[in-house]
Design a protein around this motif. Structure first.
Motif, PDB file in Angstrom:
ATOM      1  N   GLY A 139       0.820  -1.209   0.000  1.00  0.00           N
ATOM      2  CA  GLY A 139       0.000   0.000   0.000  1.00  0.00           C
ATOM      3  C   GLY A 139       0.855   1.260   0.000  1.00  0.00           C
ATOM      4  N   ALA A 140       1.919   1.261   0.779  1.00  0.00           N
ATOM      5  CA  ALA A 140       2.841   2.405   0.792  1.00  0.00           C
ATOM      6  C   ALA A 140       3.538   2.550  -0.557  1.00  0.00           C
ATOM      7  CB  ALA A 140       3.869   2.230   1.900  1.00  0.00           C
ATOM      8  N   LEU A 141       3.876   1.441  -1.182  1.00  0.00           N
ATOM      9  CA  LEU A 141       4.520   1.476  -2.492  1.00  0.00           C
ATOM     10  C   LEU A 141       3.580   2.043  -3.549  1.00  0.00           C
ATOM     11  CD1 LEU A 141       7.057   0.742  -4.092  1.00  0.00           C
ATOM     12  CD2 LEU A 141       6.086  -1.520  -4.432  1.00  0.00           C
ATOM     13  N   ILE A 142       2.308   1.678  -3.492  1.00  0.00           N
ATOM     14  CA  ILE A 142       1.330   2.219  -4.434  1.00  0.00           C
ATOM     15  C   ILE A 142       1.175   3.726  -4.217  1.00  0.00           C
ATOM     16  CG2 ILE A 142      -1.131   2.233  -5.037  1.00  0.00           C
ATOM     17  CD1 ILE A 142      -1.074  -0.814  -4.649  1.00  0.00           C
ATOM     18  N   GLY A 143       1.098   4.169  -2.965  1.00  0.00           N
ATOM     19  CA  GLY A 143       1.031   5.606  -2.684  1.00  0.00           C
ATOM     20  C   GLY A 143       2.261   6.337  -3.176  1.00  0.00           C
ATOM     21  N   LEU A 144       3.414   5.719  -3.066  1.00  0.00           N
ATOM     22  CA  LEU A 144       4.660   6.321  -3.531  1.00  0.00           C
ATOM     23  C   LEU A 144       4.711   6.412  -5.055  1.00  0.00           C
ATOM     24  CD1 LEU A 144       7.402   7.368  -2.489  1.00  0.00           C
ATOM     25  CD2 LEU A 144       8.280   5.065  -2.844  1.00  0.00           C
ATOM     26  N   ILE A 145       4.209   5.388  -5.733  1.00  0.00           N
ATOM     27  CA  ILE A 145       4.232   5.383  -7.199  1.00  0.00           C
ATOM     28  C   ILE A 145       3.307   6.457  -7.764  1.00  0.00           C
ATOM     29  CG2 ILE A 145       3.503   4.064  -9.226  1.00  0.00           C
ATOM     30  CD1 ILE A 145       4.625   1.581  -7.871  1.00  0.00           C
ATOM     31  N   PHE A 146       2.094   6.556  -7.214  1.00  0.00           N
ATOM     32  CA  PHE A 146       1.112   7.455  -7.809  1.00  0.00           C
ATOM     33  C   PHE A 146       1.260   8.909  -7.384  1.00  0.00           C
ATOM     34  CE2 PHE A 146      -1.282   3.461  -8.491  1.00  0.00           C
ATOM     35  CZ  PHE A 146      -1.315   3.537  -9.862  1.00  0.00           C
ATOM     36  N   VAL A 147       1.666   9.176  -6.153  1.00  0.00           N
ATOM     37  CA  VAL A 147       1.737  10.564  -5.700  1.00  0.00           C
ATOM     38  C   VAL A 147       3.163  10.943  -5.316  1.00  0.00           C
ATOM     39  CG1 VAL A 147       0.849  12.230  -4.056  1.00  0.00           C
ATOM     40  CG2 VAL A 147      -0.655  10.474  -4.945  1.00  0.00           C
ATOM     41  N   GLY A 148       3.800  10.150  -4.488  1.00  0.00           N
ATOM     42  CA  GLY A 148       5.187  10.391  -4.149  1.00  0.00           C
ATOM     43  C   GLY A 148       5.439  11.264  -2.943  1.00  0.00           C
ATOM     44  N   SER A 149       4.390  11.769  -2.290  1.00  0.00           N
ATOM     45  CA  SER A 149       4.615  12.565  -1.090  1.00  0.00           C
ATOM     46  C   SER A 149       4.265  11.756   0.155  1.00  0.00           C
ATOM     47  CB  SER A 149       3.782  13.851  -1.156  1.00  0.00           C
ATOM     48  OG  SER A 149       2.413  13.552  -1.161  1.00  0.00           O
ATOM     49  N   GLY A 150       4.422  12.354   1.320  1.00  0.00           N
ATOM     50  CA  GLY A 150       4.304  11.625   2.569  1.00  0.00           C
ATOM     51  C   GLY A 150       2.921  11.149   2.953  1.00  0.00           C
ATOM     52  N   GLU A 151       1.923  12.002   2.829  1.00  0.00           N
ATOM     53  CA  GLU A 151       0.579  11.653   3.299  1.00  0.00           C
ATOM     54  C   GLU A 151      -0.049  10.492   2.516  1.00  0.00           C
ATOM     55  OE1 GLU A 151      -3.468  14.057   3.374  1.00  0.00           O
ATOM     56  OE2 GLU A 151      -1.889  14.930   4.650  1.00  0.00           O
ATOM     57  N   PRO A 152      -0.008  10.471   1.179  1.00  0.00           N
ATOM     58  CA  PRO A 152      -0.581   9.330   0.461  1.00  0.00           C
ATOM     59  C   PRO A 152       0.152   8.017   0.729  1.00  0.00           C
ATOM     60  CG  PRO A 152      -0.433  11.200  -0.994  1.00  0.00           C
ATOM     61  CD  PRO A 152       0.297  11.562   0.265  1.00  0.00           C
ATOM     62  N   VAL A 153       1.423   8.084   1.031  1.00  0.00           N
ATOM     63  CA  VAL A 153       2.167   6.870   1.364  1.00  0.00           C
ATOM     64  C   VAL A 153       1.661   6.290   2.681  1.00  0.00           C
ATOM     65  CG1 VAL A 153       4.452   5.973   1.939  1.00  0.00           C
ATOM     66  CG2 VAL A 153       4.201   7.584   0.062  1.00  0.00           C
TER      67      VAL A 153
END
Length: 111
Positions: free
Chosen positions: A73-87
């Motif tokens: 889930g953190a990896l998906i947040g990092l791929i799509f947005v790249g900032s702290g909160e979505p991760v």
């Protein structure tokens, strides 16, 4: 079968299956394939399906599924947005999906 072998086979099968489907249906969209979004979903399902495939190899399956879900889930947040909160939100959602995996993973299509 050892835990590492079950995890490896499961991840490779799911990621390969998801990547092949993406290549067939979205052949012209190389940015999507290069973003690895579909392969990440395949890895997510593969990691979560491993304890269901070989339950005797996993002593604490719930902890494994929770941590795998949070990581993906953190990896998906990092791929799509790249900032702290979505991760962080991705890790929380992935952790919940990982924790509840024994209930819904049997309905996921297994290659």
């Amino acid at each position: 079968m050892s835990k590492l072998k079950v995890i490896s086979i499961s991840v490779l099968l799911f990621a390969g299956f998801a990547s092949v489907l993406s290549l067939i249906f979205f052949f012209g969209d190389w940015a999507r394939l290069l973003a690895v979004a579909v392969a990440v979903v395949g890895v997510f399902l593969g990691l979560l399906a491993a304890p269901s495939i070989e339950p005797k190899a996993f002593k604490h399956a719930w902890a494994y599924e929770l941590s795998s879900g949070a990581m993906v889930g953190a990896l998906i947040g990092l791929i799509f947005v790249g900032s702290g909160e979505p991760v962080v939100v991705g890790a929380l959602i992935g952790g919940v999906l990982g924790y509840t995996a024994p209930y819904w993973i049997k309905h996921a299509p297994i290659p």
